[in-house]
Design a protein around this motif. Structure first.
Motif, PDB file in Angstrom:
ATOM      1  N   HIS A 167      44.005  36.327  46.309  1.00 55.01           N
ATOM      2  CA  HIS A 167      43.450  35.266  45.411  1.00 55.01           C
ATOM      3  C   HIS A 167      43.239  36.062  43.994  1.00 55.01           C
ATOM      4  CE1 HIS A 167      41.557  31.194  46.022  1.00 55.01           C
ATOM      5  NE2 HIS A 167      41.553  31.439  44.860  1.00 55.01           N
ATOM      6  N   VAL A 169      40.793  36.204  40.321  1.00 60.42           N
ATOM      7  CA  VAL A 169      39.694  35.953  39.942  1.00 60.42           C
ATOM      8  C   VAL A 169      39.636  34.918  38.863  1.00 60.42           C
ATOM      9  CG1 VAL A 169      37.502  37.241  38.655  1.00 60.42           C
ATOM     10  CG2 VAL A 169      38.724  38.452  40.640  1.00 60.42           C
ATOM     11  N   SER A 176      37.896  32.387  43.765  1.00 58.53           N
ATOM     12  CA  SER A 176      38.200  33.466  44.642  1.00 58.53           C
ATOM     13  C   SER A 176      37.234  33.467  45.943  1.00 58.53           C
ATOM     14  CB  SER A 176      38.458  34.768  43.885  1.00 58.53           C
ATOM     15  OG  SER A 176      37.130  35.095  43.189  1.00 58.53           O
ATOM     16  N   GLN A 180      37.447  34.546  49.989  1.00 62.13           N
ATOM     17  CA  GLN A 180      36.230  35.472  50.407  1.00 62.13           C
ATOM     18  C   GLN A 180      35.406  34.851  51.481  1.00 62.13           C
ATOM     19  OE1 GLN A 180      34.108  36.120  47.091  1.00 62.13           O
ATOM     20  NE2 GLN A 180      35.239  37.942  46.042  1.00 62.13           N
ATOM     21  N   ILE A 194      42.245  40.672  46.154  1.00 62.01           N
ATOM     22  CA  ILE A 194      41.753  40.085  44.791  1.00 62.01           C
ATOM     23  C   ILE A 194      42.264  40.794  43.494  1.00 62.01           C
ATOM     24  CG2 ILE A 194      39.573  39.295  43.543  1.00 62.01           C
ATOM     25  CD1 ILE A 194      39.860  37.906  46.380  1.00 62.01           C
TER      26      ILE A 194
END
Length: 229
Positions: A167, A169, A176, A180, A194
């Protein structure tokens, strides 16, 4: 062929039409009890491993990271890994899209494929997680900027099915946190990557994503324990 999914929401693959090769792939049409599913098949002679690739709600031949899917479909052939890109019949309907992937999975199994990986972007992340939860032959799942809705079955994946979540940010479509959250629910083996400056399409890190996903798929589809089955 056997029904796909469950008794209350099933699909039957009734016929398969393969058109002449176009460039690197063969156009494949899966004719089912719920309509036709269009695919692009990148075969490998005597392959036992394959990847199914799906996009997001945009439908058609959607791919993130500036052409990631067709690039890897061609590249993975050198590793004896075939690929099938699946175009949703209804790209905003989760259950129908899951059935599309399961139909593609059935097609690959009929082609001799034994070990599978599923890759999905955005909405497609939920699609591939749910499809993987329906099949013991899926060895790994990769989600790219996945949504959180519909991903709860990740907790039901067998421990033999790994998951890679990626993903950005800077994603302005899906935060994102979605990846998570899925990571928290997932079983091992799992990995979360990330990228601080990447947006929803992950174009900003296309080269990094290319290497990451390529290496992950090769590693997971060639795990030593696979030879025990």
């Amino acid at each position: 062929m056997q029904p796909i999914y469950d008794e209350s929401f099933e699909m039957m693959v009734q016929d398969v039409k393969v058109a002449p090769q176009q460039g690197e792939y063969f156009p494949v049409k899966l004719i089912t009890s719920r309509g036709s599913i269009h695919c692009r098949y990148y075969p490998v002679n005597s392959a036992e491993k394959a990847v199914i690739w799906v996009g997001g709600v945009g439908g058609d031949w959607d791919t993130p990271a500036q052409g990631l899917y067709p690039r890897l479909c061609e590249e993975l052939r050198s590793q004896a890994i075939a690929s099938l890109r699946v175009r949703y019949r209804y790209s905003t309907e989760l259950e129908e899209s899951i059935l599309d992937v399961l139909a593609g999975l059935t097609y690959l199994q009929d082609e001799g494929i034994k070990y599978l990986a599923l890759v999905g972007h955005s909405f497609g992340g939920a699609v591939v997680i749910q499809a993987a939860s329906q099949s013991p032959d899926v060895r790994t799942v990769v989600t790219l900027a996945t949504q959180a809705y519909g991903t709860e079955p990740v907790a039901e994946l067998a421990t033999q099915c790994s998951i890679l979540l990626v993903h950005g940010v800077a994603d302005q479509v899906l935060p994102s946190y979605c990846s998570q959250r899925v990571y928290q629910l997932a079983l091992e083996p799992k990995q979360l990557i990330i990228y601080p400056n990447a947006n929803h399409g992950l174009d900003e890190v296309k080269d990094e994503i290319y290497q990451l996903v390529k290496n992950w798929l090769i590693e997971q589809l060639n795990r030593p324990e696979l030879i025990l089955f």
